[in-house]
Write a protein that holds these residues in place. Structure first.
Motif, PDB file in Angstrom:
ATOM      1  N   GLY A   1      62.172  18.955 -35.995  1.00  0.00           N
ATOM      2  CA  GLY A   1      63.282  18.255 -36.622  1.00  0.00           C
ATOM      3  C   GLY A   1      64.432  19.150 -36.995  1.00  0.00           C
ATOM      4  O   GLY A   1      65.564  18.725 -37.013  1.00  0.00           O
ATOM      5  N   GLY A   2      64.158  20.365 -37.256  1.00  0.00           N
ATOM      6  CA  GLY A   2      65.248  21.237 -37.671  1.00  0.00           C
ATOM      7  C   GLY A   2      65.014  22.617 -37.124  1.00  0.00           C
ATOM      8  O   GLY A   2      63.906  22.962 -36.721  1.00  0.00           O
TER       9      GLY A   2
ATOM     10  N   LEU B   1      57.400  19.522 -35.981  1.00  0.00           N
ATOM     11  CA  LEU B   1      58.039  18.226 -35.765  1.00  0.00           C
ATOM     12  C   LEU B   1      59.354  18.381 -35.025  1.00  0.00           C
ATOM     13  O   LEU B   1      59.975  17.396 -34.651  1.00  0.00           O
TER      14      LEU B   1
ATOM     15  N   ALA C   1      69.783  17.299 -35.887  1.00  0.00           N
ATOM     16  CA  ALA C   1      68.660  17.468 -36.788  1.00  0.00           C
ATOM     17  C   ALA C   1      67.896  16.170 -37.021  1.00  0.00           C
ATOM     18  O   ALA C   1      66.797  16.171 -37.541  1.00  0.00           O
ATOM     19  N   VAL C   2      68.519  15.097 -36.639  1.00  0.00           N
ATOM     20  CA  VAL C   2      67.874  13.818 -36.928  1.00  0.00           C
ATOM     21  C   VAL C   2      66.716  13.590 -35.955  1.00  0.00           C
ATOM     22  O   VAL C   2      66.873  13.610 -34.745  1.00  0.00           O
ATOM     23  N   VAL C   3      65.599  13.430 -36.529  1.00  0.00           N
ATOM     24  CA  VAL C   3      64.422  13.245 -35.684  1.00  0.00           C
ATOM     25  C   VAL C   3      64.055  11.773 -35.664  1.00  0.00           C
ATOM     26  O   VAL C   3      63.901  11.160 -36.696  1.00  0.00           O
ATOM     27  N   ARG C   4      63.954  11.240 -34.515  1.00  0.00           N
ATOM     28  CA  ARG C   4      63.621   9.822 -34.424  1.00  0.00           C
ATOM     29  C   ARG C   4      62.321   9.628 -33.662  1.00  0.00           C
ATOM     30  O   ARG C   4      61.880  10.473 -32.878  1.00  0.00           O
ATOM     31  N   ALA C   5      61.738   8.461 -33.919  1.00  0.00           N
ATOM     32  CA  ALA C   5      60.646   7.972 -33.086  1.00  0.00           C
ATOM     33  C   ALA C   5      59.469   8.929 -32.966  1.00  0.00           C
ATOM     34  O   ALA C   5      58.782   8.970 -31.958  1.00  0.00           O
ATOM     35  N   GLU C   6      59.263   9.712 -34.006  1.00  0.00           N
ATOM     36  CA  GLU C   6      58.035  10.502 -34.009  1.00  0.00           C
ATOM     37  C   GLU C   6      56.891   9.544 -34.288  1.00  0.00           C
ATOM     38  O   GLU C   6      56.964   8.758 -35.217  1.00  0.00           O
TER      39      GLU C   6
ATOM     40  N   SER D   1      70.229   9.817 -41.767  1.00  0.00           N
ATOM     41  CA  SER D   1      69.957   8.573 -41.046  1.00  0.00           C
ATOM     42  C   SER D   1      69.680   7.439 -42.035  1.00  0.00           C
ATOM     43  O   SER D   1      69.352   7.699 -43.199  1.00  0.00           O
TER      44      SER D   1
ATOM     45  N   GLU E   1      67.119   5.614 -42.111  1.00  0.00           N
ATOM     46  CA  GLU E   1      65.735   5.738 -42.541  1.00  0.00           C
ATOM     47  C   GLU E   1      65.619   6.751 -43.679  1.00  0.00           C
ATOM     48  O   GLU E   1      64.910   6.520 -44.659  1.00  0.00           O
ATOM     49  N   CYS E   2      66.329   7.844 -43.504  1.00  0.00           N
ATOM     50  CA  CYS E   2      66.307   8.886 -44.538  1.00  0.00           C
ATOM     51  C   CYS E   2      66.825   8.316 -45.855  1.00  0.00           C
ATOM     52  O   CYS E   2      66.245   8.526 -46.922  1.00  0.00           O
TER      53      CYS E   2
ATOM     54  N   VAL F   1      74.839  15.495 -38.516  1.00  0.00           N
ATOM     55  CA  VAL F   1      73.588  16.218 -38.343  1.00  0.00           C
ATOM     56  C   VAL F   1      72.816  15.706 -37.130  1.00  0.00           C
ATOM     57  O   VAL F   1      71.602  15.763 -37.097  1.00  0.00           O
TER      58      VAL F   1
END
Lengths: 192, 303
Positions: free
Chosen positions: A184-185, A182, A118-123, A73, A75-76, A115
């Motif tokens: 996320g994965g 989380l 696997a992309v985790v958003r808005a945590e 992402s 952000e990443c 991915v």
């Protein structure tokens, strides 16, 4: 920063790549607090952390065309640049190696698969904090030394006075747990 | 190694914590195209991404954004068609930048050169240390021979081709070993070496083939005594032989000496019966003739 929340930051990076300065401003507004707090955590000095913020977004401006959405992402990408730049300041000697290791586009077609899952958003920060807080102290400490201090496994072992194998196990268990908490994965199955 | 171990390493790698040999091996593994590890790496990075989110958000000073955008504006202007104009205006800044870059390249280059240079020096010193150590061992060994009352010392005199050369053999008969110490022998022509011969009643036995450098201090050792044993060796000679040398001397003789010349009366009288049919007396004559500088090329007795 709130007015652009509906847009995809990946598109902003694409716009930056063709010279759209307002897209860079949007990225800055969105991510500079994250970059700055990370740089502050690593460096602890306001002026240094601000230098890093400026350098990070200058890199985003200059290298936007190298961003590959399938590699992670926005952000990443930005956080990775930020962490590397901040660690570079405190560890001049190993900067090049680590930075290249992190930023290097892995060659060829080997990892071209998206991915999305696997992309985790808005945590929320709270969720992440609580996830970290739920790690056993020694696992969190090992992860923090690696992430914020840029230490390698051997350096962490030396710092903590623990065997290398112990440090590896702590990092592995800590990462597994973080991933589960989380969401996320998918934590690798079949691990002890 | 099971594949799960690679996946564990992917976590460490994503953290930047992998080091040493493992780092290289994991990168090789990734480069080999392991999709599972590639995926694991991306997932781990996305999870790690959230770690900074756990930090209390801080805002940089507004100045940072202003400076950034001003710099970006300058760079943007630089890449427009009017860039040439802007570039002229910025020429000193550019000269400064170019100078810094050159300096940096210079420093890095110098560091690399220096490193290379130091490595070479280190290698040279290592080689020198090895050489000195082996010389020291050899000299100690020579002293050991000199100290040994069993060791005979046979002076060698230069013959026709090398009248100015001289030498001596330290010979321990019981061990069939010794040293040749020589000086004044000329460099051997290409394809030739100096051969040392230990000469018994039965004829010469090769005791070693040496370069012009080696022959100054050459370790002599004969193979274990055959049956019937040759010897005792009362004469030693140095000839110039085409490499790889042979069982019998063929080339010109440069140095020659015998126990007889050191202690003629006792050593020769003890072997009266052998003397009649053996080469020593003949060699002795040859030696004398050689010293008169008209020795034949190959006065050694035929094998």
């Amino acid at each position: 920063m709130h007015t652009h929340r509906s847009e995809d930051p990946a598109d902003w990076i694409a716009a930056v790549a063709v010279g759209d300065r307002s897209a860079l401003e949007r990225l800055y507004d969105r991510y500079s607090p994250l970059v700055y707090s990370l740089a502050m955590r690593i460096l602890g000095i306001r002026a240094d952390a601000e230098d890093v913020v400026q350098e990070v977004f200058l890199q985003v401006w200059r290298r936007a065309e190298t961003y590959r959405p399938d590699r992670g992402s926005p952000e990443c990408w930005i956080v990775t640049i930020a962490r590397n730049m901040a660690l570079a300041r405190i560890r001049a000697e190993n900067t090049m190696k680590k930075g290249i290791g992190f930023l290097r586009e892995r060659s060829g077609t080997t990892v071209a698969e998206p991915v999305a899952g696997a992309v985790v958003r808005a945590e929320s920060a709270l969720a992440v904090r609580s996830a970290l807080a739920r790690l056993p102290d020694e696992q969190r400490r090992a992860l923090e030394l690696a992430y914020f201090d840029g230490l390698t496994q051997s350096e962490i072992a030396a710092r903590l006075g623990e065997p290398l194998g112990t440090v590896k196990t702590r990092i592995r268990l800590g990462m597994e747990r973080l991933k589960r908490l989380l969401g996320g994965g998918e934590a690798p199955e079949g691990l002890p | 190694m099971s594949h799960d171990e690679w996946l564990d390493r992917a976590d460490l790698y994503a953290l930047g914590a992998l080091d040493g040999e493992e780092l290289g091996r994991f990168e090789d593994h990734l480069d080999s195209g392991c999709e599972e590890c590639g995926r694991q790496l991306r997932e781990t990075r996305e999870v790690l991404l959230q770690v900074p989110r756990s930090l209390s958000p801080l805002a940089p000073s507004p100045d940072v954004k202003r400076r950034l955008m001003a710099r970006v504006a300058r760079e943007a202007a630089d890449s427009t068609p009017r860039a040439a104009l802007a570039r002229r205006r910025l020429s000193w800044a550019r000269v400064g930048l170019a100078a810094s870059v050159l300096l940096l390249i210079g420093l890095v280059g110098f560091a690399a050169w220096d490193d290379w240079n130091l490595r070479n020096q280190l290698r040279d010193l290592d080689a020198e240390a090895v050489m000195l150590r082996s010389q020291l061992v050899q000299r100690k060994d020579i002293i050991r021979y000199l100290d040994d009352p069993e060791v005979a010392i046979i002076p060698l005199a230069g013959l026709g081709p090398s009248p100015g050369a001289s030498g001596r053999v330290l010979w321990l008969q019981s061990d069939r070993s010794g040293y040749l110490l020589s000086r004044g022998l000329p460099p051997a022509p290409a394809g030739h070496k100096y051969a040392v011969w230990a000469i018994a009643a039965s004829g010469p036995v090769p005791a070693g083939l040496f370069t012009h450098e080696e022959v100054r201090r050459a370790r002599l050792r004969l193979p274990a005594s055959p049956t019937p044993p040759e010897g005792p060796f009362r004469q030693f000679a140095v000839t110039l032989e085409p490499t790889p040398g042979g069982p019998r001397p063929t080339g010109p003789q440069h140095l020659l000496g015998s126990l007889a010349s050191a202690a003629p009366a006792r050593s020769l009288t003890g072997h009266e019966e052998r003397r009649a049919k053996s080469p020593p007396p003949k060699l002795q004559k040859v030696l004398e003739a050689g010293m008169a500088a008209n020795a034949p090329d190959n006065p050694l007795p035929p094998g």
